[in-house]
Design a protein around this motif. Structure first.
Motif, short mmCIF file in Angstrom:
data_model
loop_
_atom_site.label_atom_id
_atom_site.label_comp_id
_atom_site.label_asym_id
_atom_site.label_seq_id
_atom_site.Cartn_x
_atom_site.Cartn_y
_atom_site.Cartn_z
N SER A 77 -14.42 26.17 15.75
CA SER A 77 -13.57 27.31 15.43
C SER A 77 -14.44 28.47 14.97
N TRP B 73 -14.50 33.05 14.04
CA TRP B 73 -13.81 34.29 13.77
C TRP B 73 -14.82 35.44 13.86
N GLU C 55 -11.46 38.99 16.64
CA GLU C 55 -11.23 37.92 17.62
C GLU C 55 -11.30 36.58 16.87
N TYR C 56 -10.65 35.58 17.41
CA TYR C 56 -10.80 34.25 16.80
C TYR C 56 -10.44 33.17 17.83
N THR C 57 -11.02 32.00 17.61
CA THR C 57 -10.73 30.82 18.43
C THR C 57 -10.59 29.64 17.47
N LYS D 178 -10.10 25.66 17.27
CA LYS D 178 -10.20 24.45 18.11
C LYS D 178 -9.18 23.40 17.70
#
Length: 259
Positions: free
Chosen positions: A73, A75, A255-257, A259
């Motif tokens: 994860s 950011w 932006e962020y991901t 998981k």
């Protein structure tokens, strides 16, 4: 550009590390220019992601999701940093920084995870954090794993508007010396906040750390952290005041991901 000789505060987010003030990144359009106005217009026009809309309750589910910490994860934030030091002209920069979960392990009822700080595609720092049923804590900083003693709270559970928490202990510094401090934190409540991804609502937590530097000078670090469950930190500001300097750093989620 020279930096302030002292920084007291979370790199993000522990409130007691001393080092040179990192004015993160460089460049960026000057406020008031057509380029800057175009960036603002772009942010305003950007569609808000579904997980950033709607309300949430301050319950155990929110507590468990307040800071996602699965490996991978990450950011990315737009940053603005400024500093004023006695007998020097003010300095400021804009830039970008990425936080990434590089490791996580569960021990009993707590989970400890490593946050890498990445700028320009390179890992420049790391921190160790912990979450358990009592709260979220910063445990250590730097590759040398310099500890906060005891771990320093970012927020304590249960979540309740108007709730408070305290901490007294020592923090690591840029040298082998330790920093004595007393932190007072407040859970302000759920509030609207703007990000580079649009407006959202988030839990607002404020903390103030009164610290004594190795040279016996006093500082006050005020940290405002906005967290949204399922996403993490969406907005952040830290103001550090000393006898001869003041520094401010702000992070806006870009932006962020997860998981």
């Amino acid at each position: 550009m020279k930096s302030s000789p002292i920084l007291v505060g979370r790199w993000m987010l522990g409130a007691g590390v001393i080092g040179g003030l990192a004015l993160v990144g460089c460049g960026g359009p000057k406020p008031g220019t057509p380029e800057a106005e175009a960036q603002v217009a772009k942010r305003s026009a950007a569609p808000v992601r579904a997980e950033m809309t709607g309300t949430f309750a301050l319950d155990e589910k929110t507590q468990s999701q307040l800071f996602p910490h699965t490996i991978g994860s990450q950011w990315t934030y737009e940053t603005e940093s400024s500093q004023t030091v006695a007998n020097r002209p003010p300095e400021s920069r804009k830039g970008e920084i990425t936080l990434r979960i590089d490791a996580a392990r569960t021990e009993g009822a707590s989970t400890r995870f490593q946050i890498a700080t990445v700028t320009g595609g390179k890992k420049v720092d790391e921190q160790s954090w912990m979450i358990d049923k009592t709260g979220i804590y910063q445990v250590a900083v730097s590759a040398k794993n310099k500890p906060f003693t005891p771990p320093q709270p970012v927020v304590r559970f249960p979540l309740k508007p108007g709730g408070t928490f305290t901490w007294k202990g020592t923090s690591p510094t840029a040298t082998d010396k330790r920093l004595d401090g007393i932190l007072e934190g407040s859970i302000i409540g759920i509030q609207p906040v703007d990000t580079d991804l649009g407006s959202t609502t988030a839990l607002f937590v404020e903390s103030a750390l009164a610290a004594t530097l190795p040279d016996k000078k006093k500082t006050l670090t005020v940290t405002d952290t906005f967290l949204r469950p399922g996403i993490g930190i969406v907005r952040y500001q830290q103001t550090i005041r000393g006898q001869t300097f003041q520094s401010v750093i702000q992070f806006r989620l870009k932006e962020y991901t997860i998981k």
